[in-house]
Design a protein around this motif. Sequence first.
Motif, PDB file in Angstrom:
ATOM      1  N   GLN A 173      -1.854 -10.261   6.715  1.00  0.00           N
ATOM      2  CA  GLN A 173      -2.785  -9.164   6.506  1.00  0.00           C
ATOM      3  C   GLN A 173      -2.504  -7.985   7.449  1.00  0.00           C
ATOM      4  N   ILE A 174      -2.897  -6.803   6.958  1.00  0.00           N
ATOM      5  CA  ILE A 174      -2.874  -5.639   7.825  1.00  0.00           C
ATOM      6  C   ILE A 174      -4.312  -5.352   8.241  1.00  0.00           C
ATOM      7  N   LEU A 175      -4.497  -5.053   9.513  1.00  0.00           N
ATOM      8  CA  LEU A 175      -5.843  -4.738   9.992  1.00  0.00           C
ATOM      9  C   LEU A 175      -5.984  -3.236  10.201  1.00  0.00           C
ATOM     10  N   VAL A 176      -7.076  -2.688   9.683  1.00  0.00           N
ATOM     11  CA  VAL A 176      -7.404  -1.288   9.963  1.00  0.00           C
ATOM     12  C   VAL A 176      -8.697  -1.294  10.769  1.00  0.00           C
ATOM     13  N   VAL A 177      -8.655  -0.714  11.938  1.00  0.00           N
ATOM     14  CA  VAL A 177      -9.853  -0.677  12.773  1.00  0.00           C
ATOM     15  C   VAL A 177     -10.529   0.680  12.605  1.00  0.00           C
ATOM     16  N   GLY A 178     -11.722   0.657  12.032  1.00  0.00           N
ATOM     17  CA  GLY A 178     -12.475   1.892  11.797  1.00  0.00           C
ATOM     18  C   GLY A 178     -12.508   2.235  10.318  1.00  0.00           C
ATOM     19  N   ALA A 179     -13.714   2.482   9.797  1.00  0.00           N
ATOM     20  CA  ALA A 179     -13.871   2.750   8.355  1.00  0.00           C
ATOM     21  C   ALA A 179     -14.285   4.196   8.096  1.00  0.00           C
ATOM     22  N   GLY A 180     -13.830   5.119   8.936  1.00  0.00           N
ATOM     23  CA  GLY A 180     -14.073   6.543   8.707  1.00  0.00           C
ATOM     24  C   GLY A 180     -13.002   7.111   7.779  1.00  0.00           C
ATOM     25  N   PHE A 181     -12.889   8.429   7.741  1.00  0.00           N
ATOM     26  CA  PHE A 181     -11.904   9.061   6.859  1.00  0.00           C
ATOM     27  C   PHE A 181     -10.482   8.569   7.146  1.00  0.00           C
ATOM     28  N   SER A 182     -10.123   8.459   8.432  1.00  0.00           N
ATOM     29  CA  SER A 182      -8.752   8.036   8.768  1.00  0.00           C
ATOM     30  C   SER A 182      -8.496   6.609   8.328  1.00  0.00           C
ATOM     31  N   GLY A 183      -9.394   5.706   8.737  1.00  0.00           N
ATOM     32  CA  GLY A 183      -9.211   4.289   8.431  1.00  0.00           C
ATOM     33  C   GLY A 183      -9.241   4.025   6.936  1.00  0.00           C
ATOM     34  N   ALA A 184     -10.198   4.640   6.234  1.00  0.00           N
ATOM     35  CA  ALA A 184     -10.330   4.392   4.793  1.00  0.00           C
ATOM     36  C   ALA A 184      -9.108   4.929   4.042  1.00  0.00           C
ATOM     37  N   SER A 185      -8.606   6.100   4.469  1.00  0.00           N
ATOM     38  CA  SER A 185      -7.434   6.670   3.770  1.00  0.00           C
ATOM     39  C   SER A 185      -6.207   5.785   3.956  1.00  0.00           C
ATOM     40  N   VAL A 186      -6.007   5.332   5.190  1.00  0.00           N
ATOM     41  CA  VAL A 186      -4.831   4.504   5.472  1.00  0.00           C
ATOM     42  C   VAL A 186      -4.952   3.169   4.730  1.00  0.00           C
ATOM     43  N   ALA A 187      -6.171   2.609   4.717  1.00  0.00           N
ATOM     44  CA  ALA A 187      -6.387   1.322   4.035  1.00  0.00           C
ATOM     45  C   ALA A 187      -6.080   1.457   2.546  1.00  0.00           C
ATOM     46  N   ARG A 188      -6.549   2.524   1.952  1.00  0.00           N
ATOM     47  CA  ARG A 188      -6.348   2.730   0.519  1.00  0.00           C
ATOM     48  C   ARG A 188      -4.864   2.857   0.190  1.00  0.00           C
ATOM     49  N   LYS A 189      -4.179   3.653   0.992  1.00  0.00           N
ATOM     50  CA  LYS A 189      -2.736   3.858   0.755  1.00  0.00           C
ATOM     51  C   LYS A 189      -1.980   2.535   0.859  1.00  0.00           C
ATOM     52  N   LEU A 190      -2.334   1.747   1.878  1.00  0.00           N
ATOM     53  CA  LEU A 190      -1.655   0.459   2.072  1.00  0.00           C
ATOM     54  C   LEU A 190      -1.956  -0.486   0.909  1.00  0.00           C
ATOM     55  N   ALA A 191      -3.214  -0.523   0.496  1.00  0.00           N
ATOM     56  CA  ALA A 191      -3.616  -1.413  -0.602  1.00  0.00           C
ATOM     57  C   ALA A 191      -2.860  -1.044  -1.876  1.00  0.00           C
ATOM     58  N   GLU A 192      -2.680   0.250  -2.082  1.00  0.00           N
ATOM     59  CA  GLU A 192      -1.978   0.692  -3.300  1.00  0.00           C
ATOM     60  C   GLU A 192      -0.483   0.364  -3.245  1.00  0.00           C
ATOM     61  N   GLN A 193      -0.020   0.054  -2.039  1.00  0.00           N
ATOM     62  CA  GLN A 193       1.375  -0.403  -1.923  1.00  0.00           C
ATOM     63  C   GLN A 193       1.454  -1.923  -2.008  1.00  0.00           C
ATOM     64  N   GLY A 194       0.316  -2.552  -2.258  1.00  0.00           N
ATOM     65  CA  GLY A 194       0.314  -4.006  -2.462  1.00  0.00           C
ATOM     66  C   GLY A 194      -0.015  -4.815  -1.223  1.00  0.00           C
ATOM     67  N   GLU A 195      -0.382  -4.159  -0.121  1.00  0.00           N
ATOM     68  CA  GLU A 195      -0.705  -4.896   1.106  1.00  0.00           C
ATOM     69  C   GLU A 195      -2.139  -5.439   1.049  1.00  0.00           C
ATOM     70  N   ASP A 196      -2.343  -6.575   1.728  1.00  0.00           N
ATOM     71  CA  ASP A 196      -3.706  -7.081   1.910  1.00  0.00           C
ATOM     72  C   ASP A 196      -4.267  -6.440   3.157  1.00  0.00           C
ATOM     73  N   VAL A 197      -5.415  -5.788   3.009  1.00  0.00           N
ATOM     74  CA  VAL A 197      -5.937  -5.022   4.137  1.00  0.00           C
ATOM     75  C   VAL A 197      -7.336  -5.483   4.522  1.00  0.00           C
ATOM     76  N   LEU A 198      -7.514  -5.708   5.810  1.00  0.00           N
ATOM     77  CA  LEU A 198      -8.846  -5.987   6.340  1.00  0.00           C
ATOM     78  C   LEU A 198      -9.295  -4.762   7.125  1.00  0.00           C
ATOM     79  N   VAL A 199     -10.444  -4.211   6.752  1.00  0.00           N
ATOM     80  CA  VAL A 199     -10.983  -3.059   7.478  1.00  0.00           C
ATOM     81  C   VAL A 199     -12.178  -3.537   8.301  1.00  0.00           C
ATOM     82  N   MET A 200     -12.138  -3.220   9.583  1.00  0.00           N
ATOM     83  CA  MET A 200     -13.175  -3.722  10.478  1.00  0.00           C
ATOM     84  C   MET A 200     -13.858  -2.535  11.146  1.00  0.00           C
TER      85      MET A 200
END
Length: 363
Positions: A4-31
Amino acid sequence: MNSQILVVGAGFSGASVARKLAEQGEDVLVMDRLGHIAGAAYDEKDQNGITVHKYGSHIFHTSKPQVWKFVRRFAQFNTYMHKVCALIDGTEAFIPFNLSTIRKLFPPTLANRLEEKLLERFDYNAKIPISEFKKQNDADLKFLASYIYEKVFLNYTKKQWGTDKVDRAVTARVPVLIGTDSRYFSDVYQGIPIGGYTRLIENMLSHKKIRVVLNRKFEGARESKKFKAVYYTGSIDEFFEYNLGMLPYRSLRFEFRTHDAPYYQSNSVINYPCNYDFTRIHEFKYYLDERSPKTTIAYEYPQPFIDGENERFYPIETRANSALYKKYLKQAQKFENVRFLGRLGDYKYYNMDEAVERAMSMV
Ligand code: UDP
């Protein structure tokens, strides 16, 4: 190791990075340590049916088509264009200063003289920092520079940043417009997401490859080893448990009030550069043109950031603080799977679009 990839923070930065990673097929945990998503852009409807920006007014503005295209996948935007009024010598006038502000504040003879001189020396619609007026060999323009410095910047900055040393970068951020456009931003794309920022971020995070955990504090450097990669949007000093000292920030406190009247003030934001201890009053119903017999406003009081007592809002980018940030970044080289981003992670005074752009370019 976890895949899994971990994204710390669910603001604009964290959510954007999480979305991009997910669309590349990564499993993402946002905390997120907070009990809600959207970070400082968090908004919610209050008891009056008004969408309130809990961390102060947020206006989306960008001239970057790729950022605009990306955020609009998750929300429709209205065409709200922000204007900021300031109470100067008892008169409400739009800032940054422009030719109309000059007409509103000064007697006609002086306003005419200033306008003529400005139009003679500078291009129409140019944005000129007040330092430029000081350099001109002209008493009227020097007067204008001192007037704006004193009435717009000096006291506001004392309140906002807790210092009377007004940084040149600050006065350059709010230059004088040699024209009549009274908008606060001149970006091509501007607006407020219909449905609010929280909904926008919720839609961004709504993807089968993304899991969100709230009220969960990241444990720092040690925890990062458990993940394939970590995208960290918190403050870098906290990541390292402050082993080199604390990075200073400014914080804000908001006092929310309901008024039993359709409107309280003439504009969404009125700045009080010279009066009172608060810097501005926000009236939220303007943003989505929400109708209600009542109105919700917030007084904004700047204060120092104190760990455990309030939140980080603004990095204080002095030379010493940026040097400390760089030392932390050097320490971070040992953590090859960790990347830092966002207003806190990069220790940079980003606007929302810059945060999104940074996140997009990282993935
Ligand atoms: N500023 C000021 N007077 C004003 C408005 C802004 O001195 O009436 C300065 C102040 O130092 C502030 C900076 O310009 O921190 C940026 O203001 P802006 O409203 O763009 O900041 P934000 O909305 O991000 O707090």
